[in-house]
Design a protein around this motif. Structure first.
Motif, PDB file in Angstrom:
ATOM      1  N   UNK A  68       0.827  -1.209   0.000  1.00  0.00           N
ATOM      2  CA  UNK A  68       0.000   0.000   0.000  1.00  0.00           C
ATOM      3  C   UNK A  68       0.861   1.259   0.000  1.00  0.00           C
ATOM      4  N   UNK A  69       1.954   1.238   0.775  1.00  0.00           N
ATOM      5  CA  UNK A  69       2.853   2.397   0.826  1.00  0.00           C
ATOM      6  C   UNK A  69       3.515   2.621  -0.531  1.00  0.00           C
ATOM      7  N   UNK A  70       3.990   1.560  -1.167  1.00  0.00           N
ATOM      8  CA  UNK A  70       4.656   1.701  -2.461  1.00  0.00           C
ATOM      9  C   UNK A  70       3.697   2.239  -3.518  1.00  0.00           C
ATOM     10  N   UNK A  71       2.475   1.756  -3.499  1.00  0.00           N
ATOM     11  CA  UNK A  71       1.479   2.244  -4.457  1.00  0.00           C
ATOM     12  C   UNK A  71       1.176   3.718  -4.206  1.00  0.00           C
ATOM     13  N   UNK A  72       1.091   4.113  -2.936  1.00  0.00           N
ATOM     14  CA  UNK A  72       0.819   5.512  -2.615  1.00  0.00           C
ATOM     15  C   UNK A  72       2.002   6.400  -3.009  1.00  0.00           C
ATOM     16  N   UNK A  73       3.228   5.908  -2.861  1.00  0.00           N
ATOM     17  CA  UNK A  73       4.393   6.665  -3.310  1.00  0.00           C
ATOM     18  C   UNK A  73       4.331   6.887  -4.814  1.00  0.00           C
ATOM     19  N   UNK A  74       3.933   5.876  -5.547  1.00  0.00           N
ATOM     20  CA  UNK A  74       3.796   6.028  -6.999  1.00  0.00           C
ATOM     21  C   UNK A  74       2.778   7.116  -7.332  1.00  0.00           C
ATOM     22  N   UNK A  75       1.704   7.179  -6.560  1.00  0.00           N
ATOM     23  CA  UNK A  75       0.682   8.203  -6.813  1.00  0.00           C
ATOM     24  C   UNK A  75       1.215   9.607  -6.547  1.00  0.00           C
ATOM     25  N   UNK A  76       2.307   9.706  -5.808  1.00  0.00           N
ATOM     26  CA  UNK A  76       2.923  11.009  -5.547  1.00  0.00           C
ATOM     27  C   UNK A  76       3.884  11.418  -6.654  1.00  0.00           C
ATOM     28  N   UNK A  77       3.765  10.774  -7.800  1.00  0.00           N
ATOM     29  CA  UNK A  77       4.541  11.110  -8.994  1.00  0.00           C
ATOM     30  C   UNK A  77       5.991  10.675  -8.889  1.00  0.00           C
ATOM     31  N   UNK A  78       6.268   9.735  -8.002  1.00  0.00           N
ATOM     32  CA  UNK A  78       7.616   9.189  -7.913  1.00  0.00           C
ATOM     33  C   UNK A  78       7.797   8.072  -8.935  1.00  0.00           C
ATOM     34  N   UNK A  79       9.052   7.762  -9.194  1.00  0.00           N
ATOM     35  CA  UNK A  79       9.418   6.560  -9.928  1.00  0.00           C
ATOM     36  C   UNK A  79      10.054   5.599  -8.933  1.00  0.00           C
ATOM     37  N   UNK A  80       9.619   4.353  -8.935  1.00  0.00           N
ATOM     38  CA  UNK A  80      10.165   3.349  -8.027  1.00  0.00           C
ATOM     39  C   UNK A  80      10.730   2.189  -8.827  1.00  0.00           C
ATOM     40  N   UNK A  81      11.921   1.751  -8.440  1.00  0.00           N
ATOM     41  CA  UNK A  81      12.529   0.548  -9.004  1.00  0.00           C
ATOM     42  C   UNK A  81      12.700  -0.427  -7.848  1.00  0.00           C
ATOM     43  N   UNK A  82      12.046  -1.580  -7.951  1.00  0.00           N
ATOM     44  CA  UNK A  82      11.937  -2.497  -6.818  1.00  0.00           C
ATOM     45  C   UNK A  82      12.537  -3.852  -7.174  1.00  0.00           C
ATOM     46  N   UNK A  83      13.613  -4.217  -6.477  1.00  0.00           N
ATOM     47  CA  UNK A  83      14.137  -5.581  -6.548  1.00  0.00           C
ATOM     48  C   UNK A  83      13.345  -6.417  -5.554  1.00  0.00           C
ATOM     49  N   UNK A  84      12.807  -7.536  -5.999  1.00  0.00           N
ATOM     50  CA  UNK A  84      11.978  -8.312  -5.082  1.00  0.00           C
ATOM     51  C   UNK A  84      11.938  -9.779  -5.474  1.00  0.00           C
ATOM     52  N   UNK A  85      11.970 -10.649  -4.441  1.00  0.00           N
ATOM     53  CA  UNK A  85      11.834 -12.091  -4.642  1.00  0.00           C
ATOM     54  C   UNK A  85      10.406 -12.567  -4.416  1.00  0.00           C
ATOM     55  N   UNK A  86       9.602 -11.778  -3.714  1.00  0.00           N
ATOM     56  CA  UNK A  86       8.207 -12.170  -3.494  1.00  0.00           C
ATOM     57  C   UNK A  86       7.415 -11.906  -4.771  1.00  0.00           C
ATOM     58  N   UNK A  87       7.158 -12.973  -5.524  1.00  0.00           N
ATOM     59  CA  UNK A  87       6.519 -12.824  -6.817  1.00  0.00           C
ATOM     60  C   UNK A  87       5.100 -12.275  -6.713  1.00  0.00           C
TER      61      UNK A  87
END
Length: 268
Positions: A207-226
């Motif tokens: 939820x936090x990552x999605x809300x950050x995206x809504x703030x016009x940020x760009x996110x690059x996320x390395x993740x193992x949880x598919x």
């Protein structure tokens, strides 16, 4: 964990490109850890990076932030930042987290948050000497902003006066995101933010990552949880043995037989 997956009608070209990596190559002696890897990420977008352990994902972040010798170029908001030092990149809005939590252990959670935003609230030395009331006002403003930051990422107020090592692990992960975001962030590079999380903690993080995206940020996320990365990412890059294997939307990546063979079909 409901995300927004870019469809064929979702024009990424209409969004502002914030970060572009070109031909990133990292070599340690005879070992090539990263070979000609490149990708872009735009404002209001989450780019996922997946791959087996040792594939070169974290090395990619190290190259982008100039913490390892490498070839290739990096562009932030269209400007070449390939030769800038890491702290200069952070000042320009390119921030990152690491797989392991990193805090000032002797400071409270709130004090850690204040330290992440202090540049925007720092007072001139002369002002602090001759007009100390201004410094006090500034400190209060910084603490109020830090409290809002912690509230935004879901760090409960009851933990604000605790030391980071004394709060639950799931809350520590949210704090790590808060400290990287701070103020003025444009691009966040998040290295396995969900490591060690499950259930409700992972939902809060999503939820936090999605809300950050809504703030016009760009996110690059390395993740193992598919499940997590497939639900929040707009696009995904697959890296294997230091090279880009595939790129596409989550649904395209899931259907790609090369990806299934290299990663999705392996036991984690």
């Amino acid at each position: 964990m409901e995300g927004r997956v870019a469809s064929s009608g979702d024009s990424i070209g209409d969004r502002r490109e914030l970060l572009r990596a070109e031909n990133l190559t990292v070599q340690y002696g005879a070992l090539i850890a990263l070979r000609d890897v490149g990708w872009t990420v735009h404002a209001d977008e989450i780019l996922g990076i997946i791959g087996p352990n040792g594939a070169g994902k974290s090395t990619c972040f190290a190259a982008v932030t100039n913490t390892v010798n490498h070839r290739g170029r990096t562009f932030l908001e269209g400007g070449d930042v390939s030769d800038l030092r890491t702290f200069e990149l952070a000042d320009r809005g390119l921030r990152r987290t690491f797989q392991q939590n990193s805090f000032f252990g002797e400071l409270t959670v709130l004090q850690n948050a204040v330290s992440a935003i202090f540049r925007d609230f720092s007072t001139h030395l002369a002002a602090s000497i001759f007009t100390p009331w201004r410094e006090m006002t500034t400190r209060r403003s910084a603490e109020a902003a830090a409290t809002q930051l912690l509230d935004f990422v879901g760090v409960p107020a009851r933990y604000h006066d605790e030391l980071p090592g004394d709060i639950p692990y799931g809350v520590q992960r949210l704090l790590s995101v808060a400290l990287a975001y701070g103020t003025g962030a444009k691009v966040l590079l998040l290295d396995e933010p969900a490591a060690g999380l499950s259930g409700g903690d992972m939902k809060k993080l999503a939820d936090v990552l999605i809300e950050l995206r809504r703030r016009d940020l760009a996110l690059v996320v390395i993740e193992h949880h598919m499940d997590l990365i497939m639900s929040i990412a707009d696009r995904i890059v697959m890296i294997d043995q230091g090279a880009m294997l595939a790129t596409g939307t989550p649904s395209e990546i899931q259907r790609d037989p090369r990806v299934r063979e290299a990663y999705l079909g392996r036991d984690e």
